[in-house]
Write a protein that holds these residues in place. Sequence first.
Motif, short mmCIF file in Angstrom:
data_model
loop_
_atom_site.label_atom_id
_atom_site.label_comp_id
_atom_site.label_asym_id
_atom_site.label_seq_id
_atom_site.Cartn_x
_atom_site.Cartn_y
_atom_site.Cartn_z
N ILE A 13 -8.71 -1.09 4.33
CA ILE A 13 -9.88 -0.84 3.50
C ILE A 13 -9.98 -1.94 2.44
O ILE A 13 -9.00 -2.25 1.75
CB ILE A 13 -9.78 0.54 2.83
N ALA A 14 -11.15 -2.55 2.35
CA ALA A 14 -11.44 -3.59 1.38
C ALA A 14 -12.56 -3.10 0.46
O ALA A 14 -13.16 -2.05 0.73
CB ALA A 14 -11.87 -4.87 2.11
N PRO A 15 -12.87 -3.83 -0.59
CA PRO A 15 -13.95 -3.39 -1.50
C PRO A 15 -15.28 -3.16 -0.79
O PRO A 15 -16.06 -2.30 -1.19
CB PRO A 15 -14.05 -4.52 -2.52
N GLU A 16 -15.53 -3.92 0.30
CA GLU A 16 -16.80 -3.78 1.03
C GLU A 16 -16.84 -2.54 1.92
O GLU A 16 -17.89 -2.18 2.41
CB GLU A 16 -17.04 -5.01 1.91
N GLY A 17 -15.69 -1.95 2.17
CA GLY A 17 -15.63 -0.76 3.02
C GLY A 17 -14.47 -0.83 4.00
O GLY A 17 -13.55 -1.63 3.83
N VAL A 18 -14.53 -0.01 5.03
CA VAL A 18 -13.45 0.05 6.02
C VAL A 18 -13.56 -1.17 6.94
O VAL A 18 -14.56 -1.38 7.60
CB VAL A 18 -13.54 1.36 6.85
N PHE A 19 -12.52 -1.98 6.94
CA PHE A 19 -12.45 -3.20 7.75
C PHE A 19 -11.94 -2.90 9.15
O PHE A 19 -12.39 -3.46 10.13
CB PHE A 19 -11.54 -4.21 7.05
N PHE A 20 -10.96 -1.98 9.25
CA PHE A 20 -10.34 -1.66 10.54
C PHE A 20 -9.88 -0.22 10.48
O PHE A 20 -9.31 0.23 9.48
CB PHE A 20 -9.14 -2.60 10.77
N ASP A 21 -10.08 0.53 11.57
CA ASP A 21 -9.65 1.93 11.63
C ASP A 21 -9.49 2.30 13.10
O ASP A 21 -10.43 2.80 13.72
CB ASP A 21 -10.67 2.83 10.94
N GLU A 22 -8.30 2.04 13.65
CA GLU A 22 -8.05 2.30 15.06
C GLU A 22 -6.59 2.66 15.29
O GLU A 22 -5.75 2.47 14.42
CB GLU A 22 -8.39 1.05 15.90
N ALA A 23 -6.31 3.14 16.49
CA ALA A 23 -4.94 3.42 16.90
C ALA A 23 -4.29 2.12 17.37
O ALA A 23 -4.92 1.34 18.09
CB ALA A 23 -4.92 4.45 18.01
N VAL A 24 -3.06 1.88 16.93
CA VAL A 24 -2.36 0.64 17.27
C VAL A 24 -0.92 0.96 17.67
O VAL A 24 -0.40 2.04 17.40
CB VAL A 24 -2.37 -0.36 16.09
N HIS A 25 -0.27 -0.03 18.31
CA HIS A 25 1.15 0.11 18.67
C HIS A 25 2.07 -0.42 17.59
O HIS A 25 3.19 0.06 17.43
CB HIS A 25 1.44 -0.63 19.97
N MET A 26 1.63 -1.48 16.88
CA MET A 26 2.48 -2.10 15.87
C MET A 26 1.61 -2.86 14.87
O MET A 26 0.55 -3.37 15.22
CB MET A 26 3.46 -3.08 16.50
N ALA A 27 2.10 -2.96 13.65
CA ALA A 27 1.45 -3.79 12.63
C ALA A 27 2.54 -4.54 11.87
O ALA A 27 3.56 -3.95 11.52
CB ALA A 27 0.63 -2.93 11.67
N GLU A 28 2.31 -5.82 11.66
CA GLU A 28 3.20 -6.64 10.83
C GLU A 28 2.40 -7.05 9.61
O GLU A 28 1.30 -7.57 9.74
CB GLU A 28 3.64 -7.89 11.56
N ILE A 29 2.97 -6.82 8.43
CA ILE A 29 2.28 -7.17 7.18
C ILE A 29 3.25 -7.88 6.24
O ILE A 29 4.46 -7.68 6.31
CB ILE A 29 1.66 -5.93 6.50
N ARG A 30 2.69 -8.70 5.36
CA ARG A 30 3.49 -9.43 4.37
C ARG A 30 3.51 -8.62 3.08
O ARG A 30 2.47 -8.28 2.52
CB ARG A 30 2.88 -10.80 4.13
N THR A 31 4.72 -8.32 2.61
CA THR A 31 4.89 -7.56 1.37
C THR A 31 5.56 -8.45 0.33
O THR A 31 6.02 -9.55 0.62
CB THR A 31 5.76 -6.31 1.59
N SER A 32 5.65 -7.94 -0.89
CA SER A 32 6.31 -8.69 -1.96
C SER A 32 7.80 -8.86 -1.68
O SER A 32 8.45 -9.74 -2.25
CB SER A 32 6.11 -7.98 -3.30
N GLU A 33 8.35 -8.06 -0.77
CA GLU A 33 9.77 -8.14 -0.42
C GLU A 33 10.00 -8.89 0.89
O GLU A 33 11.14 -9.01 1.34
CB GLU A 33 10.36 -6.73 -0.31
N GLY A 34 8.93 -9.34 1.54
CA GLY A 34 9.03 -10.03 2.83
C GLY A 34 8.18 -9.34 3.87
O GLY A 34 7.54 -8.33 3.60
#
Length: 95
Positions: A13-34
């Motif tokens: 979700i971004a300020p403009e609205g929902v960017f993505f909303d689906e079923a997935v197998h995996m997600a990789e994201i960058r966090t402040s810890e890696g």
Amino acid sequence: MEDRGNLFRLRIIAPEGVFFDEAVHMAEIRTSEGDIGVFRGHIPLTVVLEPGRARIRQGGSIREALLGKGFAEVLPDRVIILTVACEWTGERLNP
């Protein structure tokens, strides 16, 4: 044949609205810890996002999006990402 038992819901979700909303197998994201990889059944946690690429695996393909700063709530059956900005990289990768 796709294993639907390993899917979880990913919402971005971004300020403009929902960017993505689906079923997935995996997600990789960058966090402040890696970088972290999330599968169904992940332990609950809340993380601070750093700007970077998110990789989203759905079946036999991987999509990439650029995310700005934000937060993510990870639960065993869903992930909700709140970000200040996001866009698709235009790439669709095959593993």
